[in-house]
Design a protein around this motif. Structure first.
Motif, mmCIF file in Angstrom:
data_model
loop_
_atom_site.group_PDB
_atom_site.id
_atom_site.type_symbol
_atom_site.label_atom_id
_atom_site.label_comp_id
_atom_site.label_asym_id
_atom_site.label_seq_id
_atom_site.Cartn_x
_atom_site.Cartn_y
_atom_site.Cartn_z
ATOM 1 N N LYS A 224 -59.209 10.850 12.830
ATOM 2 C CA LYS A 224 -57.870 10.783 13.471
ATOM 3 C C LYS A 224 -56.748 10.059 12.387
ATOM 4 C CE LYS A 224 -59.043 6.139 15.363
ATOM 5 N NZ LYS A 224 -59.063 5.277 16.571
ATOM 6 N N PRO A 225 -55.403 10.452 12.559
ATOM 7 C CA PRO A 225 -54.839 9.706 11.651
ATOM 8 C C PRO A 225 -54.324 8.262 11.927
ATOM 9 C CG PRO A 225 -53.525 11.252 13.054
ATOM 10 C CD PRO A 225 -54.976 11.287 13.637
ATOM 11 N N LEU A 226 -54.425 7.579 10.857
ATOM 12 C CA LEU A 226 -54.021 6.124 10.952
ATOM 13 C C LEU A 226 -52.709 6.090 10.615
ATOM 14 C CD1 LEU A 226 -56.910 3.986 9.967
ATOM 15 C CD2 LEU A 226 -56.349 4.904 12.145
ATOM 16 N N PHE A 227 -52.153 6.554 9.673
ATOM 17 C CA PHE A 227 -50.768 6.722 8.958
ATOM 18 C C PHE A 227 -50.280 7.967 8.318
ATOM 19 C CE2 PHE A 227 -53.416 4.843 5.724
ATOM 20 C CZ PHE A 227 -53.018 5.705 4.636
ATOM 21 N N ARG A 228 -49.052 7.920 8.185
ATOM 22 C CA ARG A 228 -48.560 9.170 7.384
ATOM 23 C C ARG A 228 -47.336 8.601 6.562
ATOM 24 N NH1 ARG A 228 -45.813 13.234 11.616
ATOM 25 N NH2 ARG A 228 -44.069 11.914 12.311
ATOM 26 N N ILE A 229 -47.224 9.299 5.320
ATOM 27 C CA ILE A 229 -45.998 8.890 4.802
ATOM 28 C C ILE A 229 -45.209 10.204 4.416
ATOM 29 C CG2 ILE A 229 -45.125 7.903 2.361
ATOM 30 C CD1 ILE A 229 -47.729 6.648 2.307
ATOM 31 N N HIS A 230 -43.865 10.389 4.318
ATOM 32 C CA HIS A 230 -43.375 11.543 4.067
ATOM 33 C C HIS A 230 -41.791 11.106 3.913
ATOM 34 C CE1 HIS A 230 -41.622 11.988 8.420
ATOM 35 N NE2 HIS A 230 -42.386 11.040 8.524
ATOM 36 N N GLU A 240 -45.126 5.818 8.387
ATOM 37 C CA GLU A 240 -45.315 5.579 9.778
ATOM 38 C C GLU A 240 -46.807 5.338 10.306
ATOM 39 O OE1 GLU A 240 -41.770 8.741 11.720
ATOM 40 O OE2 GLU A 240 -43.811 9.516 11.020
ATOM 41 N N CYS A 241 -46.799 4.524 11.179
ATOM 42 C CA CYS A 241 -48.179 3.913 11.779
ATOM 43 C C CYS A 241 -48.359 5.058 12.757
ATOM 44 C CB CYS A 241 -48.246 2.840 12.401
ATOM 45 S SG CYS A 241 -49.841 2.304 13.111
ATOM 46 N N ASN A 250 -43.030 2.945 13.137
ATOM 47 C CA ASN A 250 -42.355 2.114 12.002
ATOM 48 C C ASN A 250 -43.892 1.392 11.425
ATOM 49 O OD1 ASN A 250 -41.150 1.425 9.726
ATOM 50 N ND2 ASN A 250 -39.998 -0.077 10.683
ATOM 51 N N GLY A 251 -44.007 1.703 10.036
ATOM 52 C CA GLY A 251 -45.201 1.016 9.280
ATOM 53 C C GLY A 251 -44.751 0.494 8.141
ATOM 54 N N THR A 263 -51.897 -2.033 5.017
ATOM 55 C CA THR A 263 -51.173 -1.271 5.885
ATOM 56 C C THR A 263 -50.763 -2.173 6.909
ATOM 57 O OG1 THR A 263 -52.824 -0.476 7.133
ATOM 58 C CG2 THR A 263 -52.000 0.968 5.446
ATOM 59 N N LYS A 264 -49.573 -2.167 7.351
ATOM 60 C CA LYS A 264 -48.922 -3.049 8.397
ATOM 61 C C LYS A 264 -48.144 -2.309 9.415
ATOM 62 C CE LYS A 264 -46.463 -7.397 9.224
ATOM 63 N NZ LYS A 264 -45.663 -8.591 8.800
ATOM 64 N N CYS A 265 -48.385 -2.579 10.786
ATOM 65 C CA CYS A 265 -47.652 -1.850 11.760
ATOM 66 C C CYS A 265 -46.499 -2.966 12.201
ATOM 67 C CB CYS A 265 -48.289 -1.711 13.004
ATOM 68 S SG CYS A 265 -47.640 -0.951 14.256
ATOM 69 N N ASN A 266 -45.209 -2.381 12.159
ATOM 70 C CA ASN A 266 -43.917 -3.075 12.664
ATOM 71 C C ASN A 266 -43.527 -3.031 13.954
ATOM 72 O OD1 ASN A 266 -43.770 -3.865 9.958
ATOM 73 N ND2 ASN A 266 -42.566 -2.214 9.302
#
Length: 562
Positions: A224-230, A240-241, A250-251, A263-266
């Protein structure tokens, strides 16, 4: 500097002065720094005075001479320069753009950067076709990453590919976050985990890999995905979280140091469910174990599951990851090393890394439990001490197998004492008077393997014939349909400990090799059997740079939980 100046068409190189004289002959300014004083002597005066035969001779020579080879890169066609620059590493192109304005203009060609994205990071999508194809990559990502979010709502927060350039994708996304690609172990107390960060299209995605539901050890891994960057906008990467069930939010990612990031979730409210913690627990239980708590009748197992949920839910907003490498392989290895999923009783399935170290093989936990945490060595196999199993009738008797294993254990103990400084006098006398009884005789293949292992290498020779195998009576196994034939068995030790990794102790056991992708371990003291099956996933950017780097990584993750 002189060579660079000549390649760029600037400076006091002879080729540059020739081009200057050609420009003057074509009507350019006769003054300036391109005048060659060496060529301004007799020939120059004759030309100025209008010598009758000089101009004709020059025209005849120009007509008969072969084409002149380019004296500068700038004289090459632009399309050829695009091919040359596109073959260079992307990290070197910014320095090349500083050479001159012509190079800088050519390096704005997006074809160069598209080639670098493809060759260095495997990006195969075409930015210019995403808007006109029937099924675009954005729809694929919308369905793959978060199927609960409708595509219309999801597409509003996707990048504007129409106005994006490959140069921005390379410099602001791929090159900037290249240090987090590969395999990582999250710091989640004793539980650990396996994270694989990859380039997926125009995204960088962190996939958390999970073992299949207990006890189906042969099933494929879940992820499963935990985060992604684009890139939401040009020159601006967005993190993004993906945790929770309300879609991406937003992450933040921070590269702490080499081989470590966090990593941090906002927006942790996206992680919460309307039904509260009970609904979150029921959803987690279905995803983690594939069943409800009512289906689990073992009270101790229920306590372990609830403890894991409470502990891991505290890390849903901030996590630290440390890089791990896949074990290097050698032609003399018993089987190919790698990652395996194995059964661990009430703790369920866990991920173990099998690696070979001369006369020993080690199994290191990538995911763990409150007894033996992630990062610790769970099993160690003595490849120099193969075990010849008795016939099926005798093997079904646990006491017979225990007798064989204990004899080998005594032999290993004496060899270790000899290496560490020798046996005491009374020990040597006892050994001479009453040597340990040997194990049952080995077959010719096993003898060749034992002699090769004693020299520090496994025998590459012909494959061993499978022999019948059955678990002794009284040995518990979560997986009832284990293989009924095996290739070889070796003496080994398994690590056991109390809750909280208290009083760790190595206990004797039997390592059973079934085939290239499966092995088992019999824990004699626990009277249980663990079956391991290979994880058949091609992980990228996970190779260890050297054997020393891999050994240092093993020590590092072990010290974190010691």
């Amino acid at each position: 500097m002189a060579v660079c100046a000549r390649l760029c068409g600037a400076g006091p190189a002879r080729g540059c002065r020739r081009r200057g004289s050609q420009r003057k002959g074509a009507g350019g300014d006769s003054s300036g720094p391109d005048t060659d004083p060496e060529e301004g002597g007799a020939g120059g005066g004759e030309a100025a005075s209008g010598g009758p035969g000089l101009a004709e001779r020059e025209r005849e020579g120009a007509a008969c001479a072969p084409p002149r080879a380019p004296l500068s890169l700038l004289e090459l066609p632009p399309e050829l320069l695009v091919q040359i620059f596109g073959s260079l590493p992307g990290a070197d192109l910014p320095s090349l753009a500083l050479v001159c304005s012509a190079f800088r203009r050519i390096l704005r060609t997006d074809t160069i950067w598209r080639r670098r994205c493809r060759e260095e990071y495997g990006v195969c999508e075409n930015l210019r076709k995403l808007e006109i194809t029937g099924v675009s990559c954005r729809d694929v990502y919308a369905k793959r990453i978060n199927p609960r979010v409708k595509s219309g709502r999801f597409m509003k927060i996707l990048p504007d590919y129409e106005h994006m350039e490959y140069r921005d994708v390379y410099t602001c996304l791929l090159h900037r976050y290249r240090h987090i690609l590969g395999l990582w172990q999250p710091d989640i107390g004793p539980y650990g985990g396996l994270l694989n960060v990859v380039v997926d299209g125009f995204f960088i995605i962190g996939w958390m890999y999970l073992p299949p539901h207990d006890p189906h050890v042969d099933d494929p891994m879940r992820f499963k995905p935990l985060f992604r960057i684009h890139l939401m906008e040009r020159k601006s990467a967005t993190v993004e979280c993906m945790y929770g069930h309300k879609g991406p939010h937003n992450g933040y990612i921070q590269i702490v140091k080499k081989d470590e990031f966090s990593t941090k979730c906002n927006q942790t409210d996206y992680h919460r469910m309307a039904g509260g913690r009970q609904e979150e627990f029921r959803t987690w239980l279905r995803e983690e174990w594939g069943r409800t708590l009512e289906d689990i009748f073992h009270e101790h197992m229920q306590e372990l599951i609830l403890m894991k949920f409470i502990y891991t839910s505290q890390y849903d907003n901030c996590l630290t990851y440390r890089r791990i490498f896949l074990p290097p392989c050698s032609p003399n290895d018993l089987i190919q090393p790698g990652l395996f999923k194995g059964t661990y009783g009430s703790h369920g399935l866990e991920i173990v890394m099998l690696s070979f170290h001369g006369k020993k093989a080690k199994g290191t936990k990538i995911t763990g439990d409150p007894n033996i945490p992630a990062g610790q060595q769970t099993v160690e196999i003595e490849l120099a001490h193969p075990i010849r199993l008795p016939d099926i009738e005798s093997l079904s008797n646990l006491s017979e197998l225990s007798r064989i294993v204990l004899e080998v254990q005594e032999q290993v103990r004496r060899e270790q004492q000899r290496r560490e400084g020798g046996l005491p006098a009374e020990g040597r006398e006892l050994e001479e008077e009453d040597p340990p009884q040997p194990s049952p005789p080995l077959a010719e293949e096993d003898q060749a393997e034992a002699s090769a292992s004693a020299g520090g290498e496994a025998a590459p020779g012909p494959p061993q014939l499978p022999q019948p195998f059955v678990l002794p009576g009284g040995i518990a196994s979560r997986k009832e349909d284990y293989p009924r034939t095996c290739r070889a068995c070796f003496y080994g030790t398994g690590l056991i400990a109390g809750h909280g990794f208290t009083s760790p102790e190595k206990t004797p056991g039997v390592f059973v090799l079934f085939d290239d992708d499966r092995f088992g371990f019999i824990w004699l003291e626990l009277q249980s059997f663990s079956l391991y099956s290979r994880i058949k996933v091609s992980f990228q950017n996970a190779e260890a740079p050297s054997r020393e780097a891999f050994d240092e990584m093993l020590k590092s993750i072990q010290l974190l939980t010691s």
